[in-house]
Design an enzyme around this catalytic site. Sequence first.
Site, PDB file in Angstrom:
ATOM      1  N   ARG A  53       0.817  -1.222   0.000  1.00 20.23           N
ATOM      2  CA  ARG A  53       0.000   0.000   0.000  1.00 20.23           C
ATOM      3  C   ARG A  53       0.846   1.265   0.000  1.00 20.23           C
ATOM      4  NH1 ARG A  53      -4.832  -2.122   3.978  1.00 20.23           N
ATOM      5  NH2 ARG A  53      -6.099  -2.942   2.295  1.00 20.23           N
ATOM      6  N   LYS A 215     -18.717 -18.033   0.710  1.00 23.32           N
ATOM      7  CA  LYS A 215     -20.178 -17.907   0.805  1.00 23.32           C
ATOM      8  C   LYS A 215     -20.841 -17.297  -0.420  1.00 23.32           C
ATOM      9  CE  LYS A 215     -20.576 -17.494   5.781  1.00 23.32           C
ATOM     10  NZ  LYS A 215     -20.803 -16.567   6.875  1.00 23.32           N
ATOM     11  N   GLY A 371     -10.103  -9.230  -1.063  1.00 24.56           N
ATOM     12  CA  GLY A 371      -9.082  -9.577  -0.071  1.00 24.56           C
ATOM     13  C   GLY A 371      -8.368 -10.896  -0.265  1.00 24.56           C
ATOM     14  N   GLY A 394     -13.162  -4.555   0.130  1.00 26.05           N
ATOM     15  CA  GLY A 394     -14.572  -4.166   0.228  1.00 26.05           C
ATOM     16  C   GLY A 394     -14.965  -3.172  -0.845  1.00 26.05           C
TER      17      GLY A 394
END
Length: 413
Positions: A53, A215, A371, A394
Amino acid sequence: MLRFYIAYLLYLLAKLTIMTTLEHFNFKNKKALIRVDFNVPLDDNFEVTDTTRIEAAKATVLKVLEDGGAAILMSHLGRPKAQEPEFSMKHICSKVSEIIGVEVKYVPNCVGEEAQEAANNLEMGEILLLENLRYHEEEKKGDPAFAKALSQLGDIYVNDAFGTAHRAHASTTIIAQFFPEAKCFGQLLAKEIESLDKVLNNSEKPVLAILGGSKVSSKITVIENILDKVDEMIIGGGMAFTFIKAQGGSIGDSICEDDKMELALDILKQAKEKNVKIHLPVDVIAANDFSNDAETKISDITAIEDGWQGLDAGPNSRENFDAAVKRCKTILWNGPLGVFEMDTFSHGTIALGHSIAAATKNGAFSLVGGGDSVAAVKQFGFAPKVSYVSTGGGAMLEMLEGKTLPGIAAIAE
Ligand code: AMP
């Protein structure tokens, strides 16, 4: 909804080519207040263990300095509840200096007299790192007075923090209103928007989306939103089992969301109507325990015995996925194909990485986001072999879901 989203992305792109990118500003004698994402992992000695980052922010900071300006960097680090010293920006100051190649000054607050004085005293060509924004609860609340206090530190506001662009925090969104004519995206944020556009709107066909992870529920909006944009879709990882069970397969003890089975069938129906080819795994590496040392066997995905769970894509699935990847010209990958954190179940994800790297070498555009897939491409060394690795988990998912990110809207408006 989708039409609105496409229109919005096109609008953003148009804005990118007009006034909102860094290139349209000359920073000579200006102090750029740059929201970066320096939320980096630290070890027990407060050493930065992953500098991605910080490296990602370098181009924007250098552009400001090369123009003859000064850079004031602001970020959050971790999730401090109060002003806990372990979350202080001072721990990363020397790493930022090392990566950018210019000594970075640090001030132990981000607002107030001390911060204002440090900003006022900053000379052109210098860099100042502010203390953790989240030491102040006003940051996450999007408090206008706090945003205003921050805004007084610089002349031009630059948002280069894609990882927090989906949050309407003071430093990511609210602050932009205090720079009506002097706000822009940093190079990183602009690149994120462009890359996503290249996949969803300006893509070379055939377009393939690969969605994995645990999921269905966390990716459902993404799947529905991109069905109109892709020609083929691989649904892998843990979420495949909900689709297999919904179609009558026996999945043993594999992870499954029973309450999402109807939705899974509906997605398959929608895909058929839209002519999107769906690829589900045909076989799995089944294990008798959720453990790296479990006993394993290859099993047909529709006939997994009780007491066994599918934890990775099997050899035939890998072959099918490889063929799909290699015939597509645009590839989006979000989510691993198995429990890649355990060596035993990492091979499906690694095989997919190899396929995408080969397709990229042959001219396909590949974007990896979210992620866990980003962690996987880094862990297995594929990051330099794909076209673009998104820096926002996100934020990336929310863009794929078709949402308007407040941090982006605040610059584009
Ligand atoms: P997500 O956060 O939804 O992208 O899911 C990522 C997680 O899914 C990773 O931690 C993987 O270990 C996990 N995962 C992938 N495949 C499976 C599987 N077959 N069974 C259980 N977990 C899985």
